[in-house]
Each structure stands twice: as structure tokens, then as C-alpha cells.
Design a protein around this motif. Structure first.
Motif, PDB file in Angstrom:
ATOM      1  N   ALA A   1      16.145  21.745  -7.614  1.00  0.00           N
ATOM      2  CA  ALA A   1      15.784  20.201  -8.101  1.00  0.00           C
ATOM      3  C   ALA A   1      16.745  19.286  -7.375  1.00  0.00           C
ATOM      4  O   ALA A   1      17.885  19.526  -6.955  1.00  0.00           O
TER       5      ALA A   1
ATOM      6  N   ILE B   1      14.776  13.094  -9.541  1.00  0.00           N
ATOM      7  CA  ILE B   1      13.712  12.937 -10.726  1.00  0.00           C
ATOM      8  C   ILE B   1      12.568  12.001 -10.489  1.00  0.00           C
ATOM      9  O   ILE B   1      12.785  10.965  -9.663  1.00  0.00           O
TER      10      ILE B   1
ATOM     11  N   ASP C   1      10.323  16.540 -11.393  1.00  0.00           N
ATOM     12  CA  ASP C   1      11.370  16.710 -10.307  1.00  0.00           C
ATOM     13  C   ASP C   1      10.570  16.829  -9.046  1.00  0.00           C
ATOM     14  O   ASP C   1       9.593  17.366  -8.896  1.00  0.00           O
TER      15      ASP C   1
END
Length: 383
Positions: free
Chosen positions: A291, A294, A316
Motif C-alpha cells: 500500500a 489512498i 489504494d
């Protein structure tokens, strides 16, 4: 009256939480509706059956419910610093249709100098084509030195004002401390009144300028809850934490969301920090499992998939995970992984009926669906 209305909304929210819990977690799946697109970064409704898909290089195309129309709605590639390898955060980044003045819309792009530009356009006599010559610059924000952290989101709020997401000016760690400086427009969510030209600052803005909220690193995607009016902000983190901020519809503005003093719930580059006056996020996630960035989404209020109701969907960009956040009875929020994909999730969108969509920067758009969703209940006929 306002107290009764607030109480009713609270009861409604509690009912929705209970209803969603009773129905169980959705089995999230993606239904492809468009492919072969060039770097889609936005999905926007004009309040009808069409979806307008923003392409980073400088075009907007229309999905009419069955196909992507061959002729672009708008083409301003000659005005845009394109998002290319090494400059992937520049380009045509946002679109919003004016709900009070039919036929007018606003775009968010980086110009030939790399500066953030907000412009107004009008639709032509053909509703599927913009009048390119109608373009007028509303606001230009200098973005010196760095190509990243331009923000990009545009949305009209329930108050009729235009909200603009602007990144902190780029590089890493906000070297000029733009996000905490309320006299600068970088690292902020702005709020302007576009009912007069080019615009005016609403008298109710908290600092007497365009700034509505500050302390943001790169609010790439935010959305207004179509039922409650609350503002959901996905703020891209630095090297460790991504965050979701939630501003209630009752806000009078002026929130400081903490960057660069904090990243998520954590002090940035420090063991301790002064958290006085900061509004902390409701959710965060770390940079595990690849990740890194966002992409803020929407709270579902459509009718097709009851088990998705009232869930806030976000994802993500790097690892392709889509999460669903739900509010607990004590008011806190928790998230669950709903789907792992191989997409580079660049945006989410909402159609006129509250159904949700997501864009893959590699060229496709999908509708979020629940493959296990029970059909809506039907009342038994009276005998």
C-alpha cells in the motif's frame, strides 16, 4: 426544529447501521463498463444517466450507459501539462458540474507552467459536447519547483459552493510548510462562490480567504455524502500512513488536519508533537502489503445492493485493495478489506442514483456490485 432534525438523522443513521449489519458483509465484485481509455482519473455525474470520465492527458469522454462515445465531450490537451512518466500527478485532474446553473462546469488541471488552474466552461447546444471557446480561468494557484501534490478534486457542496482539493506543493515532507500556513492556498481544501465571476470568497469562510480547511498533504479525492452532507477526505500520506478525514455537515470550517505535524495518528518525523487544535482522522492504514497512496471514495446510498448501504468505500492506488468502512454504535469507524484487485485505483465516482464506480489508471472503469446481494424485499399482496 434543528434539534429534532438532528435527532432524526441520528436515529436514521443508527437504523442504517443495524440494517447493514443484519444483512451481512457484501461480496464485492467489479463489473467492467468501459475499457481502452487513456489514464482515467475521474468519474463524474452531471445529474443524468451519463457518466463523464476524466482522462489525465486532457480529455473528458462520456459513457452513455452502453458505450463510451467516440467524440470527446472536451479536449484541452493543448492547455494541460500532461501526466506522463516522471510527472504522473499532473494533467487534467478534476471535473464538477454546477448544480445551480445548468450547462456550466468546472475543471481542475495543471497548465503549461505546472500551475494549478480552475476554469469554467459551458456545454454547447449539443449536450454531449462542451463549448471549448467558452473556457474562462477562475483561479490559478502557483505550484513552483515540484510536479507532485496538485490535489485535483472538485465538488459542489450542499451549500452550493465549489470545494477544491489542493496539495501541499510537492516534494516530500512539505519543505515550505505550506499546509500549515493559512495564508497560502497549497495543502488545503478551498471553498469559493462561483455564482459571480470569476468568483468571490464566501463571507462565512473561516479565515477571510479561500481556505476552508488546512493541514492536508494531498487530498486527491474527497466526496460529499449525498444523504448527510458530510465531507469525506482521503488524504495521501508521506511514507508510512494514509488517512481518511471526516468533516460533519455542521462544520463551520477551519479544521486543521495536522500535516506536516502529523501523518495519520502519528507525529511526523518526531517522537512527540503538539496535537492541540488538530482534527485527527477517523481511519488510517499503514504502508504494508504494498500500500502507498489512498484514493478516497464514497459512502454508498444506492438502491441496487442493500448490503453495501451506508458503507464508505475507498482504495489504494498501489496495491489495488478496496476497503469498506462502517460506523459502530459508539460512533467510531472500522474498516474491512472487501476486495483485492490488480488495479491502479485512481478514482471513485457516483452516478445520479448513488451507484458507485472505480477507475483503473491502466484504462478501465468498473461498477461496484455485490454478487451475493439479496433482492430488495417485496411487500406481500393484500388478499
Amino acid at each position: 426544529m434543528s434539534k429534532n432534525r438532528s435527532d432524526m438523522r441520528s436515529l436514521t443513521g443508527l437504523f442504517l447501521i443495524i440494517s447493514a449489519t443484519a444483512l451481512g458483509q457484501p461480496q464485492l465484485t467489479l463489473k467492467q463498463i468501459a475499457t481502452g481509455l487513456s489514464r482515467p482519473v475521474g468519474i463524474v455525474s452531471a445529474g443524468d444517466s451519463r457518466l463523464f470520465i476524466v482522462l489525465q492527458a486532457g480529455q473528458i469522454v462520456i459513457y452513455d450507459g452502453t458505450r463510451v462515445l467516440p467524440t470527446p465531450f472536451l479536449d484541452i490537451r493543448n492547455l494541460v501539462t500532461p501526466g506522463i512518466s516522471g510527472e504522473s500527478e499532473r494533467g487534467l485532474l478534476g471535473l464538477a458540474f454546477d448544480p445551480r446553473r445548468d450547462g456550466f462546469f468546472f475543471i481542475h488541471y495543471t497548465n503549461a507552467n505546472g500551475d494549478i488552474t480552475i476554469s469554467r466552461y459551458a456545454t454547447s447546444s449539443d449536450p454531449d459536447r462542451a463549448n471549448v471557446s467558452s473556457g474562462a480561468i477562475v483561479l490559478t494557484i502557483p505550484h513552483p519547483n515540484f510536479s507532485n501534490h496538485n490535489g485535483g478534486q472538485l465538488q459542489f457542496g450542499p451549500d452550493g459552493f465549489l470545494y477544491i482539493g489542493v496539495g501541499d506543493g510537492g516534494s516530500a515532507g512539505d519543505p515550505n510548510d505550506n499546509a500549515q500556513n493559512r495564508s497560502r492556498l497549497l495543502g488545503k481544501i478551498l471553498r469559493i462562490d462561483v455564482s459571480s465571476r470569476p468568483y468571490r470568497v464566501p463571507p462565512s469562510n473561516p479565515f477571510g480567504n479561500e481556505v476552508w480547511a488546512y493541514g492536508l498533504r494531498n487530498p486527491w479525492r474527497f466526496s460529499f455524502d449525498r444523504i448527510t452532507g458530510d465531507l469525506w477526505i482521503g488524504d495521501v500520506g508521506q511514507g508510512a500512513w494514509e488517512e481518511v478525514d471526516l468533516q460533519p455537515v455542521t462544520s463551520i470550517g477551519g479544521e486543521n488536519y495536522g500535516w506536516r505535524r502529523m501523518e495519520g495518528f502519528h507525529c511526523f518525523n518526531a517522537q512527540t508533537c503538539n496535537q492541540a487544535g488538530l482534527v485527527l482522522p477517523i481511519l488510517e492504514y499503514g504502508h504494508t502489503n504494498n500500500a502507498c497512496s489512498i484514493t478516497g471514495g464514497y459512502r454508498y446510498h444506492g438502491s441496487q445492493f442493500p448490503r453495501m448501504h451506508d458503507i464508505y468505500f475507498y482504495g489504494d492506488y498501489c496495491n489495488g485493495v478496496i476497503w469498506g468502512a462502517t460506523q459502530q454504535s459508539d460512533g467510531t469507524w472500522t474498516s474491512q478489506t472487501l476486495l483485492s484487485t490488480r488495479l491502479n485505483i485512481s478514482s471513485f465516482g457516483e452516478d445520479q442514483n448513488g451507484e458507485l464506480y472505480t477507475a483503473d489508471l491502466n484504462g478501465a472503469v468498473y461498477q461496484l456490485t455485490d454478487s451475493g446481494s439479496p433482492p430488495p424485499r417485496r411487500r406481500a399482496a393484500r388478499k
